[in-house]
Every structure is written in structure tokens, then in C-alpha cells.
Design an enzyme around this catalytic site. Structure first.
Site, PDB file in Angstrom:
ATOM      1  CB  SER A 230      23.844 -15.513 -19.684  1.00 53.47           C
ATOM      2  OG  SER A 230      24.618 -16.065 -18.318  1.00 53.47           O
TER       3      SER A 230
ATOM      4  CG  ASP B 289      18.972 -18.672 -13.733  1.00 53.07           C
ATOM      5  OD1 ASP B 289      20.145 -18.047 -13.523  1.00 53.07           O
ATOM      6  OD2 ASP B 289      19.515 -19.148 -14.635  1.00 53.07           O
TER       7      ASP B 289
ATOM      8  CG  HIS C 140      22.712 -19.901 -16.377  1.00 53.03           C
ATOM      9  ND1 HIS C 140      21.969 -18.977 -16.042  1.00 53.03           N
ATOM     10  CD2 HIS C 140      23.427 -19.880 -16.700  1.00 53.03           C
ATOM     11  CE1 HIS C 140      23.247 -18.100 -16.994  1.00 53.03           C
ATOM     12  NE2 HIS C 140      23.547 -18.489 -17.494  1.00 53.03           N
TER      13      HIS C 140
END
Length: 314
Positions: free
Chosen positions: A159, A257, A287
Site C-alpha cells: 500500500s 483494489d 485492498h
């Protein structure tokens, strides 16, 4: 945005009950940080050591903390992963990933150095990336004492940590003081322009990390509204116009995502620049989907990650 629950891999749906999507603002951010959340996993400490060090930060900035994991019973210089945690540039801590880093160090036979960096919005760009660079500089300078083979050090992150890892690879290339062997990017947050896209993907970003949270994170990091003309590639790696001479790259994301398209596009551009690049997109993954390995899709993603890291560290 359409309702995308029907597109979620069925085995992942229970995770959404365990890990509800929060809507970030200044007050919620304080609450999330104060929880000091450790993911609900037991920590297997067998066969590894952990050394927590305070090391010099960037010039004129505070010292930074490194978590250094090493497999026991090993001799000679080992390959190393320099890891950067996620959290939207505004939260997270290296210690929360001890549950993952200990078994990874043991299985791969490598050292893992995980860096704590200053968080936005209190510390906007370039604080985080300069902290990450300072930690890498210290790691390389002290490689002999740490038992690390400097020819086999790569960067890794998830991330926002993946965004910082990608930015760090660019910064290392451009400053020319060191070299890194690979970059391993898990659903990296690398393009602030996703916030202002005029034709956003209709099926991404409903769960965990939403368009609202993405705007909050990027605005905090940049100290300005995302999507402007003068954003540095060391803040948002996708802003780099030249991706040549970067190390071999692994990128993984899920089909739901929010970062799906920016990650695919970064992989495409890396390949066009002549960088050996491996891209994985997992259908039905949102995600953070890979964190809970009970689902077959998450186990597959973790297995692919470990296989790629094993190749990269060799």
C-alpha cells in the site's frame, strides 16, 4: 461506484466483517492511531531474533527506528529485505508486522529491516521518503556488522509502503550512492492522480481503502490537493517520466483494489522501459485481501509472493 460485493471472492467476505471500512478524517485518524492496532495473529518467535535500533535520520531530522529480524543459526552474509509498512501515509508502524516478518525471515533465510518513518499530515513530503532513505543508508553502511550481503538487498512494501518502496527505488537510482537488487510492491499506492481521475474504474475501491480515504492520504502527504502539476516522483512514483534502470520488479494487486489501474499502468511502463517486471492481479481481491490466509486466493497470493522473494534474494 457500483455495489461490488458480488465480485468479491466468497472466501474473502468474512474478512470484511472483521475489518470494516473506516472513513478517514482528522478525528478518526487519531482514534485509529491511538488503538495501536496489532493484527490478530499469534507471533511465532521461534528461530528468529529481533533487534530494535534507533539510527540517525536525515540531516537535521530526528533519529528513526529500525526493526531488524534475523534467522537464528545462520552464518555468513545473508540477503536482506528492506521493508516499509503501509497505512495510507498517515498511520501504521513497523512493529505491527512482526507476526509476518519473523516467519518470512526464517523461511527465506534472510535479514528483514523494517523502518518506522514520520507520518503525514504532521510530517508531509519529503519526511517519509527521506526517513526511508536514511534507514537504507544506515543498513548498507552497517551491512558487515548486520551480516548482510549488500549485493542482495531489495525493497518491499504494501500500500503506502509499496508507494514508498517504489519512490525509494527511484531515489536510490537517481542519487547514485547505492544500488538495490529488486523492488517488491504489494498493491502500491503510487499515483495521486487516481484521486482526480475523470473516468474512475467502476468496480474498485468500495472496500477497506476508498476514494475518500485516498484523497485524505494523498492530501496529507503532499500538503496540497492531489493531482497538481508539480508532484515529485519521490512522493508519487507514477509521476516519474523515466522508469529505466530500475531493479527487477514484482507488483501484486487485487481486481477490486482502488490501486488496480495505477498498478497495472506502472507495470506496463516498467516493462516498456526494459525493467524485468512480474505482475499479478487476483480476481475478487480487495485492498489487503492477502492478509488472512484462510481464503484460497490469499494463500495463493502469499505463496506467489514468497516464491518471487526467494528468486529475488538468490
Amino acid at each position: 461506484m457500483s455495489d461490488t460485493m458480488h465480485l468479491v471472492d466468497p472466501a474473502l467476505r468474512p474478512m470484511l466483517d472483521m475489518w470494516p471500512t473506516a472513513t478517514l478524517d482528522a478525528e478518526v485518524l487519531v482514534q485509529l492511531r491511538n488503538r495501536d492496532v496489532l493484527l490478530p495473529f499469534e507471533i511465532d518467535r521461534e528461530g528468529t531474533t529481533l533487534d530494535v535500533r534507533m539510527v540517525p535520520g536525515p540531516t537535521g531530522a530526528p533519529d528513526i527506528q529500525l526493526h531488524i529480524y534475523r534467522p537464528e543459526g545462520t552464518e555468513g552474509p545473508l540477503p536482506a529485505i528492506y521493508h516499509i509498512h503501509g497505512g495510507g501515509y498517515v498511520m501504521g508502524a513497523a512493529k505491527t508486522l512482526e507476526f509476518a516478518h519473523r516467519p518470512m525471515a526464517r523461511t527465506l533465510g534472510c535479514v528483514i529491516v523494517s523502518v518506522d518513518y514520520r507520518l503525514a499530515p504532521e510530517h508531509p513530503y519529503p519526511a517519509a521518503i527521506e526517513d526511508c532513505y536514511a534507514g537504507l543508508r544506515w543498513t548498507i553502511a552497517n551491512a558487515a556488522a548486520l551480516g548482510i550481503d549488500t549485493a542482495r538487498i531489495g525493497v518491499m512494501g504494501e500500500s503506502a509502503g509499496g508507494g514508498l518502496a517504489a519512490a525509494l527505488a527511484l531515489l536510490v537510482r537517481d542519487r547514485g550512492d547505492y544500488s538495490i537488487a529488486f523492488q517488491h510492491l504489494t498493491y502500491p499506492m503510487i499515483d495521486d492522480r487516481t484521486v482526480v481521475a475523470t473516468d474512475p474504474h467502476p468496480h474498485t475501491g468500495e472496500f477497506i481503502w476508498t476514494p475518500h480515504n485516498n484523497r485524505f492520504g494523498w492530501a496529507a502527504l503532499l500538503g496540497a490537493e492531489p493531482g497538481g502539476a508539480d508532484v515529485s516522483p519521490y512522493a508519487a512514483a507514477s509521476r516519474a517520466t523515466d522508469l529505466s534502470r530500475l531493479p527487477p520488479t514484482y507488483i501484486m494487486t487485487g481486481s477490486l483494489d482502488l490501486f488496480l489501474e495505477e498498478d497495472i499502468e506502472y507495470a506496463r511502463r516498467l516493462l516498456r522501459a526494459g525493467v524485468p517486471t512480474e505482475l499479478h492481479v487476483y480476481p475478487g481481491g480487495f485492498h489487503g485481501f492477502d492478509i488472512f490466509p484462510a481464503a484460497e486466493i490469499a494463500a495463493a497470493a502469499q505463496a506467489a509472493r514468497m516464491a518471487a522473494l526467494e528468486r529475488a534474494l538468490a
